[in-house]
Scaffold this motif. Structure first.
Motif, mmCIF file in Angstrom:
data_model
loop_
_atom_site.group_PDB
_atom_site.id
_atom_site.type_symbol
_atom_site.label_atom_id
_atom_site.label_comp_id
_atom_site.label_asym_id
_atom_site.label_seq_id
_atom_site.Cartn_x
_atom_site.Cartn_y
_atom_site.Cartn_z
ATOM 1 N N SER A 192 -17.072 -16.035 9.709
ATOM 2 C CA SER A 192 -16.180 -15.872 10.860
ATOM 3 C C SER A 192 -15.534 -17.205 11.227
ATOM 4 N N CYS A 193 -16.297 -18.273 11.170
ATOM 5 C CA CYS A 193 -15.740 -19.607 11.464
ATOM 6 C C CYS A 193 -14.765 -20.045 10.371
ATOM 7 N N MET A 194 -14.931 -19.541 9.149
ATOM 8 C CA MET A 194 -14.038 -19.882 8.042
ATOM 9 C C MET A 194 -12.796 -18.997 8.027
ATOM 10 N N GLY A 195 -12.737 -18.041 8.940
ATOM 11 C CA GLY A 195 -11.586 -17.152 8.992
ATOM 12 C C GLY A 195 -11.621 -16.042 7.976
ATOM 13 N N VAL A 196 -12.821 -15.732 7.440
ATOM 14 C CA VAL A 196 -12.982 -14.682 6.440
ATOM 15 C C VAL A 196 -13.471 -13.425 7.149
ATOM 16 N N SER A 197 -12.723 -12.352 7.017
ATOM 17 C CA SER A 197 -13.090 -11.086 7.654
ATOM 18 C C SER A 197 -13.179 -9.988 6.602
ATOM 19 N N ASN A 198 -13.609 -8.814 7.036
ATOM 20 C CA ASN A 198 -13.748 -7.651 6.145
ATOM 21 C C ASN A 198 -14.633 -7.984 4.940
ATOM 22 N N VAL A 199 -15.772 -8.567 5.229
ATOM 23 C CA VAL A 199 -16.735 -8.917 4.183
ATOM 24 C C VAL A 199 -17.927 -7.981 4.285
ATOM 25 N N GLU A 200 -18.367 -7.476 3.162
ATOM 26 C CA GLU A 200 -19.520 -6.589 3.110
ATOM 27 C C GLU A 200 -20.673 -7.287 2.391
ATOM 28 N N PHE A 201 -21.877 -7.025 2.890
ATOM 29 C CA PHE A 201 -23.087 -7.622 2.314
ATOM 30 C C PHE A 201 -23.991 -6.500 1.802
ATOM 31 N N LYS A 202 -24.388 -6.614 0.559
ATOM 32 C CA LYS A 202 -25.310 -5.660 -0.041
ATOM 33 C C LYS A 202 -26.607 -6.395 -0.353
#
Length: 290
Positions: free
Chosen positions: A74-84
């Motif tokens: 979120s601080c890096m400006g990366v959104s719509n990330v999924e974690f498996k």
């Protein structure tokens, strides 16, 4: 690890919302326990008490790592990330999926390794036990493993063919283990690690050690250590003119060495009529005057 918070409100629902707000989670992510029911005031003026609700969630080391990574992205400006998350023995493999997140890998996986290290520290603080976190993006780990395996076997074969040790670039412990495992499949080759901290790297060589280069024999091998190579350049002015070279050799080999102080000589030329009849010096008589 269990995280909990107690919420207070005029109603049970408001108490639940207060508890979830303190935990920083949504209501569907937590479990609730009602501690006290609300009591209305008598005549609307006296007595009464609010409702108290205990909200709790069970946090695993992997969940803590995922929550940490979400905040970092979120601080890096990366959104719509999924974690498996895939649970493993004493650890978990967390696969990250999303669009345009290849830059997170970094040069040869350096950025991904750094995030993996930090996420591992967070997960180890959950139960105060060792818990290994492995991050992967787009099967990068699998592709990297194949590349390192091929490299290890190739360098081991080369070390046996040439008889020399070869040092690889610095790697992290995970990648060094891959190299060591690959070298074990090559009979006659061995590998070990050298260096400290970030400079630690793998060295691959023959089990019997390095072979001496061909054509080079030392003094103990029966050869001449000072033997000149056939194409070695001769020293300057050897046996010739003495301009700027070593001191000239005395004509009379049996005489004492020439004095260090300069001398003055006068040469009286004598014609050479017959070589066989000439018994004196080749260039005439020399009289020395000190």
């Amino acid at each position: 690890m269990v995280k909990e918070a107690v919420g207070i409100g005029d109603t049970i629902e408001k108490a639940k919302e207060d508890a979830c707000k303190k935990l920083g989670v949504e209501s569907y992510e937590a479990e609730f326990e009602v501690l006290e029911l609300p009591v209305k005031k008598t005549l609307g003026l006296f007595g009464g008490s609010p409702a108290k609700v205990r909200a709790y969630i069970e946090t695993s080391p992997a969940d803590a790592a995922v929550a940490y990574l979400r905040s970092i992205f979120s601080c890096m400006g990366v959104s719509n990330v999924e974690f498996k998350v895939q649970e493993e023995e004493n650890g978990a493999l967390i696969s990250i999926q999303g669009e345009d997140i290849g830059f997170i890998i970094g040069h040869r996986g350096e950025t991904l390794d750094s995030l993996q290290y930090l996420a591992g520290l967070v997960s180890n603080h959950v139960d105060n036990t060792y818990y290994r976190i492995t991050l992967d993006i787009g099967n990068y780990r699998e592709k990297r493993m194949e590349t390192l395996t091929i490299l290890g076997k190739k360098m081991a074969a080369k070390a046996l063919r040439i008889g020399r040790n070869f040092s690889l670039e610095p790697m992290n412990p995970y990648e060094r283990r891959i190299i060591h495992t690959a070298v074990q499949d090559i009979e006659g080759a061995k590998s070990w690690s050298e260096g400290e901290d970030l400079a630690r790297h793998v060295v691959i060589g023959p089990v019997e050690g390095e072979r001496a280069p061909r054509g080079r024999r030392g003094p103990q091998g029966g050869g001449n250590a000072n033997r000149r190579h056939p194409y070695e350049k001769l020293p300057a002015n050897r046996g010739g003119n003495n301009q700027g070279g070593r001191a000239p050799r005395n004509f009379n080999e049996g005489s004492a060495a020439a004095p260090a102080t300069p001398i003055r000589a006068r040469v009286q030329d004598e014609p050479l009529t017959n070589k066989s009849e000439h018994k004196g010096p080749l260039y005439g008589k020399i009289e020395v005057h000190k």
